[in-house]
Design a protein around this motif. Structure first.
Motif, PDB file in Angstrom:
ATOM      1  N   ASN A 359       0.837  -1.193   0.000  1.00  0.00           N
ATOM      2  CA  ASN A 359       0.000   0.000   0.000  1.00  0.00           C
ATOM      3  C   ASN A 359       0.872   1.244   0.000  1.00  0.00           C
ATOM      4  O   ASN A 359       1.653   1.467   0.934  1.00  0.00           O
ATOM      5  N   PHE A 360       0.756   2.006  -1.075  1.00  0.00           N
ATOM      6  CA  PHE A 360       1.383   3.328  -1.114  1.00  0.00           C
ATOM      7  C   PHE A 360       0.314   4.314  -0.716  1.00  0.00           C
ATOM      8  O   PHE A 360      -0.638   4.537  -1.465  1.00  0.00           O
ATOM      9  N   SER A 361       0.431   4.940   0.443  1.00  0.00           N
ATOM     10  CA  SER A 361      -0.611   5.875   0.868  1.00  0.00           C
ATOM     11  C   SER A 361      -0.449   7.202   0.135  1.00  0.00           C
ATOM     12  O   SER A 361       0.513   7.408  -0.605  1.00  0.00           O
ATOM     13  N   CYS A 362      -1.390   8.085   0.399  1.00  0.00           N
ATOM     14  CA  CYS A 362      -1.433   9.363  -0.312  1.00  0.00           C
ATOM     15  C   CYS A 362      -0.115  10.123  -0.193  1.00  0.00           C
ATOM     16  O   CYS A 362       0.407  10.308   0.911  1.00  0.00           O
ATOM     17  N   GLY A 363       0.422  10.536  -1.304  1.00  0.00           N
ATOM     18  CA  GLY A 363       1.606  11.397  -1.299  1.00  0.00           C
ATOM     19  C   GLY A 363       2.926  10.682  -1.104  1.00  0.00           C
ATOM     20  O   GLY A 363       3.967  11.326  -0.994  1.00  0.00           O
ATOM     21  N   HIS A 382       3.379  -6.858   0.864  1.00  0.00           N
ATOM     22  CA  HIS A 382       2.611  -6.455   2.047  1.00  0.00           C
ATOM     23  C   HIS A 382       3.231  -5.298   2.825  1.00  0.00           C
ATOM     24  O   HIS A 382       2.821  -5.043   3.972  1.00  0.00           O
ATOM     25  N   ALA A 383       4.200  -4.635   2.279  1.00  0.00           N
ATOM     26  CA  ALA A 383       4.741  -3.460   2.983  1.00  0.00           C
ATOM     27  C   ALA A 383       3.685  -2.362   2.957  1.00  0.00           C
ATOM     28  O   ALA A 383       2.821  -2.320   2.082  1.00  0.00           O
ATOM     29  N   PHE A 384       3.755  -1.480   3.939  1.00  0.00           N
ATOM     30  CA  PHE A 384       2.815  -0.360   4.022  1.00  0.00           C
ATOM     31  C   PHE A 384       3.634   0.921   4.046  1.00  0.00           C
ATOM     32  O   PHE A 384       4.461   1.129   4.936  1.00  0.00           O
ATOM     33  N   VAL A 385       3.419   1.753   3.044  1.00  0.00           N
ATOM     34  CA  VAL A 385       4.172   3.011   2.974  1.00  0.00           C
ATOM     35  C   VAL A 385       3.193   4.127   3.335  1.00  0.00           C
ATOM     36  O   VAL A 385       2.233   4.377   2.593  1.00  0.00           O
ATOM     37  N   GLY A 386       3.416   4.766   4.469  1.00  0.00           N
ATOM     38  CA  GLY A 386       2.465   5.748   4.983  1.00  0.00           C
ATOM     39  C   GLY A 386       2.418   7.012   4.138  1.00  0.00           C
ATOM     40  O   GLY A 386       3.270   7.247   3.271  1.00  0.00           O
ATOM     41  N   PHE A 402       6.536  -1.475   7.820  1.00  0.00           N
ATOM     42  CA  PHE A 402       5.532  -0.417   7.921  1.00  0.00           C
ATOM     43  C   PHE A 402       6.268   0.907   8.028  1.00  0.00           C
ATOM     44  O   PHE A 402       7.077   1.114   8.943  1.00  0.00           O
ATOM     45  N   ILE A 403       6.018   1.803   7.077  1.00  0.00           N
ATOM     46  CA  ILE A 403       6.693   3.098   7.090  1.00  0.00           C
ATOM     47  C   ILE A 403       5.695   4.125   7.631  1.00  0.00           C
ATOM     48  O   ILE A 403       4.626   4.322   7.050  1.00  0.00           O
ATOM     49  N   ALA A 404       6.047   4.776   8.701  1.00  0.00           N
ATOM     50  CA  ALA A 404       5.131   5.748   9.306  1.00  0.00           C
ATOM     51  C   ALA A 404       4.964   6.950   8.388  1.00  0.00           C
ATOM     52  O   ALA A 404       5.896   7.348   7.684  1.00  0.00           O
ATOM     53  N   SER A 407       7.566   9.983   6.993  1.00  0.00           N
ATOM     54  CA  SER A 407       8.960   9.585   7.214  1.00  0.00           C
ATOM     55  C   SER A 407       9.788   9.769   5.954  1.00  0.00           C
ATOM     56  O   SER A 407       9.297   9.553   4.843  1.00  0.00           O
ATOM     57  N   THR A 408      11.039  10.151   6.140  1.00  0.00           N
ATOM     58  CA  THR A 408      11.987  10.156   5.026  1.00  0.00           C
ATOM     59  C   THR A 408      12.963   9.017   5.283  1.00  0.00           C
ATOM     60  O   THR A 408      13.738   9.062   6.236  1.00  0.00           O
ATOM     61  N   ILE A 409      12.853   7.994   4.465  1.00  0.00           N
ATOM     62  CA  ILE A 409      13.562   6.734   4.716  1.00  0.00           C
ATOM     63  C   ILE A 409      14.823   6.686   3.866  1.00  0.00           C
ATOM     64  O   ILE A 409      14.759   6.764   2.644  1.00  0.00           O
ATOM     65  N   THR A 410      15.966   6.588   4.534  1.00  0.00           N
ATOM     66  CA  THR A 410      17.235   6.537   3.801  1.00  0.00           C
ATOM     67  C   THR A 410      17.982   5.228   4.070  1.00  0.00           C
ATOM     68  O   THR A 410      19.003   4.960   3.447  1.00  0.00           O
TER      69      THR A 410
END
Ligand code: UD1
Ligand code: CA
Length: 481
Positions: A359-363, A382-386, A402-404, A407-410
């Motif tokens: 799931n790629f959430s809004c934005g 099944h990853a979740f990208v907030g 699960f990415i909150a 978040s800027t994930i590096t």
């Protein structure tokens, strides 16, 4: 079928196109005009397929090097001269020769098959494809008994000849022997000082060859493209044909006149295409897809039951598995999306390998470019990208991570982990009230942290002089009393 060779005339300057490119490379529904003609020629499995090139010869030749042989007509001295140059390069040619023009992209293979049959049945030495279309320049002049005498070009015609509606499409099926003899006989007796291939017809009649004509059923097939207007007209005709073919194959168009689908696009049955959709290149769509209004899909492969749009943009190189859902204002580029993955609103996924049921959430955005180079990222099943998350490539998001939001994930995120990479939230009690110079509606919480209280003091100190300045500012001139 008897042996047949094809000569495509494509050397002309195409002056009336007013273009930097060779005319025959201009595209009709995403495919170069010459490519359309080559495809038609190839359906005959010709013994030879030769293209006469002149303007931008190198470029044309390079593009189709594996499809045909090329003959250079260094100086464009007319269609007859082009055929003469071709025959000189093919000295051993026998049987029949089909002459096609690189600027006539709508001719159907069925029409050529009918020509082959007609030539055989009528034992003709030359069979000319004619059309009832008074805008075509070559005019068929017949004698009192109705026998074809010669062809005259509009520029050279008398007013009486100009009134004749029967015209020369420029497609000829002719014995190699007659063609060779005919092109040798040509002289430039015309307004343009060129060698006209059309004069071969007059020569054949005068020398007792059997010349026959076959009327094309659908004159649109013979639309020659000399100008941008004709390019648009040809595109309109082909666009209609493409959509009609797709409808026959089981695709629904909400408005068949309001879509732009390139010639090489394939779409599976039960797919529904809404208005304002543009699908280009070699895109492939599976069955049961729903492409909502205003989407652009370029060179992408899409599985079954995929929903896209409204207003989504798939740039080239995407592969979407079945049941993917791409919503409004989402851009995809060179990315793979596994089954059931969703990017429902506002986002960019570039150069990413995305698993299933992600799931790629809004934005949410895959940051694939650092200003110097592009890199890829992987996002597991099944990853979740907030919402509003940035995945700065190259980065690996393991399955079920699960990415909150925000978040800027590096750094890579392991399976089942929550990644949160953003500043911790602080609430500063009474801040707005103090800014506006009133008493806070609510007393500071007794447990408010020392840090928050300190912040409040700092901010208060900063805004006080600023608001003071604003109050002293003079009103704009117009409103001064
Ligand atoms: C030509 C015919 C005309 C016919 C019309 C159909 C002649 C003299 N006229 O006119 O009777 O009704 O096509 O569309 O044949 N080309 C070359 N080398 C040249 C000149 C042209 O290869 O020196 C090629 C062009 O690239 C083009 C084709 O021949 O693909 C036709 O040439 P064009 O100048 O467009 O002829 P039209 O005036 O359209
Ligand atoms: Ca032409």
């Amino acid at each position: 079928m008897s042996e047949i060779a094809v000569i495509v005339l494509a050397a002309g300057q195409g002056t009336r196109m007013k273009s930097r490119r060779a005319k025959v490379l201009h595209e009709v529904c995403g495919v170069a005009m010459l490519e359309h003609v080559l495809q038609t020629a190839e359906t005959l499995s010709p013994s030879r397929l030769a293209v006469v090139v002149g303007r931008d010869a190198d470029e044309v030749q390079k593009r189709y090097a594996d499809r045909a042989e090329f003959v250079l007509q260094a100086e464009q001295r007319g269609t007859g001269h082009a055929a003469r140059v071709a025959l000189a390069a093919l000295p051993e040619l026998s049987g029949d020769v089909l002459i096609l023009y690189g600027d006539t992209p709508l001719l159907r293979p069925e029409t050529i098959e009918r020509m082959c049959a007609a030539k055989r049945e009528r034992a003709a030495d030359l069979l000319l494809l004619s059309a009832h279309a008074p805008t075509i320049p070559g005019i068929l002049v017949r004698d009192a008994e109705g026998r074809l005498e010669r062809i005259v070009e509009s520029q050279d015609a008398t007013p009486r000849e100009l009134a004749i509606p029967e015209r020369n499409t420029g497609v000829y099926l002719v014995s190699a022997k007659l063609l060779r003899e005919g092109v040798e006989s040509l002289a430039p007796h015309n307004a343009q000082g060129e060698l006209y291939l059309t004069d071969v017809v007059g020569h054949a009649v005068r020398h007792g060859f059997r010349v026959e004509t076959m009327l094309v059923e659908d004159a649109e097939e013979c639309l020659g493209v000399n100008t941008r207007r004709e390019l648009a007209a040809a595109s309109r005709v082909l666009r209609r044909r493409i959509v009609e073919r797709l409808m026959d194959e089981g695709v629904t168009f909400v408005d068949p006149d309001a879509v732009y689908i390139d010639a090489a696009v394939r779409i599976g049955r039960d797919s529904v295409i809404e208005p304002g959709v543009v699908i280009t290149g070699r895109s492939r769509l599976g069955e049961g897809c729903h492409i909502k209004a205003g989407c652009v899909i370029e060179d992408s492969r899409i599985g079954n039951d995929v929903t896209i749009g409204p207003s989504a943009h798939l740039r080239p190189g995407n592969e979407l598995a079945s049941k993917v859902k791409v919503g409004n204002f989402v851009e995809l580029k060179n990315s793979k999306l596994g089954e059931g993955t969703k990017a429902a609103h506002l986002g960019y996924i570039g150069d990413a390998d995305v698993g299933a049921h992600v799931n790629f959430s809004c934005g949410a955005i895959v940051v694939n470019y650092d200003g110097y180079k592009k890199t890829r990222s992987t996002i597991g099943d099944h990853a979740f990208v907030g919402c509003n998350a940035n995945l700065v490539s190259p980065v690996e998001i393991a399955p079920h991570a699960f990415i909150a939001a925000g978040s800027t994930i590096t750094k890579s995120v392991p399976t089942d982990a929550l990644a949160i990479a953003r500043d911790r939230q602080r609430n500063i009690d009474g801040w707005v009230a103090r800014k506006e110079g009133r008493a806070p509606a609510r007393a500071p919480r007794p447990d408010a942290g020392a840090e928050a209280r300190e912040m409040a003091t700092v901010v208060q100190a900063e805004i006080a002089p600023a608001t003071g300045r604003r109050r002293r500012r003079r009103p704009p001139p117009g409103r001064r009393r």
